[in-house]
Design a protein around this motif. Sequence first.
Motif, PDB file in Angstrom:
ATOM      1  N   SER A  19      25.972  10.490  -0.957  1.00 21.37           N
ATOM      2  CA  SER A  19      26.263  11.906  -0.717  1.00 21.37           C
ATOM      3  C   SER A  19      25.529  12.428   0.511  1.00 21.37           C
ATOM      4  O   SER A  19      26.095  13.178   1.317  1.00 21.37           O
ATOM      5  N   LEU A  20      24.279  12.041   0.655  1.00 19.62           N
ATOM      6  CA  LEU A  20      23.489  12.479   1.810  1.00 19.62           C
ATOM      7  C   LEU A  20      24.071  11.953   3.122  1.00 19.62           C
ATOM      8  O   LEU A  20      24.096  12.666   4.128  1.00 19.62           O
ATOM      9  N   VAL A  21      24.542  10.725   3.114  1.00 17.79           N
ATOM     10  CA  VAL A  21      25.143  10.168   4.330  1.00 17.79           C
ATOM     11  C   VAL A  21      26.390  10.950   4.700  1.00 17.79           C
ATOM     12  O   VAL A  21      26.584  11.306   5.871  1.00 17.79           O
ATOM     13  N   PHE A  22      27.240  11.243   3.726  1.00 14.67           N
ATOM     14  CA  PHE A  22      28.436  12.027   4.029  1.00 14.67           C
ATOM     15  C   PHE A  22      28.066  13.420   4.558  1.00 14.67           C
ATOM     16  O   PHE A  22      28.722  13.939   5.469  1.00 14.67           O
ATOM     17  N   GLN A  23      27.024  14.026   4.004  1.00 15.93           N
ATOM     18  CA  GLN A  23      26.559  15.319   4.516  1.00 15.93           C
ATOM     19  C   GLN A  23      26.088  15.184   5.959  1.00 15.93           C
ATOM     20  O   GLN A  23      26.390  16.034   6.801  1.00 15.93           O
ATOM     21  N   ALA A  24      25.357  14.118   6.244  1.00 16.01           N
ATOM     22  CA  ALA A  24      24.838  13.897   7.601  1.00 16.01           C
ATOM     23  C   ALA A  24      25.980  13.726   8.600  1.00 16.01           C
ATOM     24  O   ALA A  24      25.940  14.299   9.703  1.00 16.01           O
ATOM     25  N   ILE A  25      26.977  12.981   8.233  1.00 17.17           N
ATOM     26  CA  ILE A  25      28.134  12.783   9.119  1.00 17.17           C
ATOM     27  C   ILE A  25      28.836  14.117   9.365  1.00 17.17           C
ATOM     28  O   ILE A  25      29.189  14.440  10.509  1.00 17.17           O
ATOM     29  N   ALA A  26      28.999  14.904   8.322  1.00 16.84           N
ATOM     30  CA  ALA A  26      29.667  16.209   8.464  1.00 16.84           C
ATOM     31  C   ALA A  26      28.863  17.139   9.373  1.00 16.84           C
ATOM     32  O   ALA A  26      29.437  17.826  10.221  1.00 16.84           O
ATOM     33  N   VAL A  27      27.556  17.157   9.229  1.00 16.00           N
ATOM     34  CA  VAL A  27      26.694  18.001  10.065  1.00 16.00           C
ATOM     35  C   VAL A  27      26.791  17.566  11.529  1.00 16.00           C
ATOM     36  O   VAL A  27      26.860  18.396  12.434  1.00 16.00           O
ATOM     37  N   ALA A  28      26.808  16.263  11.748  1.00 13.39           N
ATOM     38  CA  ALA A  28      26.928  15.756  13.119  1.00 13.39           C
ATOM     39  C   ALA A  28      28.282  16.118  13.717  1.00 13.39           C
ATOM     40  O   ALA A  28      28.371  16.556  14.870  1.00 13.39           O
ATOM     41  N   ARG A  29      29.343  15.977  12.936  1.00  9.17           N
ATOM     42  CA  ARG A  29      30.704  16.237  13.422  1.00  9.17           C
ATOM     43  C   ARG A  29      30.982  17.723  13.614  1.00  9.17           C
ATOM     44  O   ARG A  29      31.488  18.146  14.643  1.00  9.17           O
ATOM     45  N   GLU A  30      30.625  18.518  12.620  1.00  8.43           N
ATOM     46  CA  GLU A  30      31.013  19.930  12.623  1.00  8.43           C
ATOM     47  C   GLU A  30      30.033  20.830  13.359  1.00  8.43           C
ATOM     48  O   GLU A  30      30.443  21.750  14.064  1.00  8.43           O
ATOM     49  N   ASP A  31      28.745  20.588  13.198  1.00  5.85           N
ATOM     50  CA  ASP A  31      27.726  21.491  13.742  1.00  5.85           C
ATOM     51  C   ASP A  31      27.021  20.916  14.967  1.00  5.85           C
ATOM     52  O   ASP A  31      26.296  21.646  15.646  1.00  5.85           O
ATOM     53  N   HIS A  32      27.200  19.633  15.202  1.00  6.17           N
ATOM     54  CA  HIS A  32      26.497  18.947  16.300  1.00  6.17           C
ATOM     55  C   HIS A  32      24.983  19.116  16.168  1.00  6.17           C
ATOM     56  O   HIS A  32      24.276  19.131  17.163  1.00  6.17           O
ATOM     57  N   GLN A  36      19.313  17.705  12.126  1.00  3.42           N
ATOM     58  CA  GLN A  36      19.599  17.858  10.693  1.00  3.42           C
ATOM     59  C   GLN A  36      20.300  16.610  10.155  1.00  3.42           C
ATOM     60  O   GLN A  36      19.992  16.150   9.050  1.00  3.42           O
ATOM     61  N   ALA A  37      21.204  16.056  10.941  1.00  3.43           N
ATOM     62  CA  ALA A  37      21.898  14.832  10.517  1.00  3.43           C
ATOM     63  C   ALA A  37      20.886  13.707  10.307  1.00  3.43           C
ATOM     64  O   ALA A  37      20.959  12.976   9.311  1.00  3.43           O
ATOM     65  N   LEU A  97      27.998   7.782  17.518  1.00  6.60           N
ATOM     66  CA  LEU A  97      29.231   8.054  18.263  1.00  6.60           C
ATOM     67  C   LEU A  97      29.409   9.546  18.518  1.00  6.60           C
ATOM     68  O   LEU A  97      29.814   9.958  19.615  1.00  6.60           O
ATOM     69  N   HIS A  98      29.104  10.364  17.519  1.00  2.73           N
ATOM     70  CA  HIS A  98      29.181  11.820  17.716  1.00  2.73           C
ATOM     71  C   HIS A  98      28.198  12.277  18.761  1.00  2.73           C
ATOM     72  O   HIS A  98      28.517  13.169  19.562  1.00  2.73           O
ATOM     73  N   LYS A  99      27.040  11.670  18.808  1.00  2.65           N
ATOM     74  CA  LYS A  99      26.067  12.003  19.850  1.00  2.65           C
ATOM     75  C   LYS A  99      26.631  11.666  21.224  1.00  2.65           C
ATOM     76  O   LYS A  99      26.520  12.458  22.167  1.00  2.65           O
ATOM     77  N   ASN A 102      29.259  14.045  22.369  1.00  2.00           N
ATOM     78  CA  ASN A 102      28.673  15.344  22.726  1.00  2.00           C
ATOM     79  C   ASN A 102      27.619  15.235  23.826  1.00  2.00           C
ATOM     80  O   ASN A 102      26.862  16.170  24.057  1.00  2.00           O
ATOM     81  N   GLY A 103      27.578  14.092  24.503  1.00  2.00           N
ATOM     82  CA  GLY A 103      26.680  13.922  25.640  1.00  2.00           C
ATOM     83  C   GLY A 103      25.216  13.916  25.301  1.00  2.00           C
ATOM     84  O   GLY A 103      24.378  14.333  26.106  1.00  2.00           O
ATOM     85  N   GLN A 104      24.874  13.424  24.141  1.00  2.00           N
ATOM     86  CA  GLN A 104      23.447  13.388  23.737  1.00  2.00           C
ATOM     87  C   GLN A 104      22.967  11.983  23.533  1.00  2.00           C
ATOM     88  O   GLN A 104      23.561  11.091  23.234  1.00  2.00           O
TER      89      GLN A 104
END
Length: 104
Positions: A19-32, A36-37, A97-99, A102-104
């Motif tokens: 569950s925590l991993v899915f939350q982390a992925i969502a935070v990275a994808r949606e909030d950048h 927090q991720a 990949l999300h990083k 988003n150029g990070q």
Amino acid sequence: MDLENEVMELIANAGYARSLVFQAIAVAREDHDFAQAESLMEQAREALSVAHLTQTKLIEMDEGSGKVPVHIIMVHAQDHLMNAIMLTELGNEIIALHKMINGQ
């Protein structure tokens, strides 16, 4: 050792890690919000570590000699743990990949 409680602890911690991993992925994808991720991923790794320690206790208790009866719930617990381990590894890659996106 109460075998049923140990198995349920393994399932609960592996499920929590997942569950925590899915939350982390969502935070990275949606909030950048990569800080927090990463915090969520660290919590997932901690829960996974607890689950893995429980698995190790069960293996040690069995000593490879079939002392611990294998019931469907134990197979289910192992499945949860293996999925949580794989998802944690994939979660790290997805967040990376999300990083990059988003150029990070």
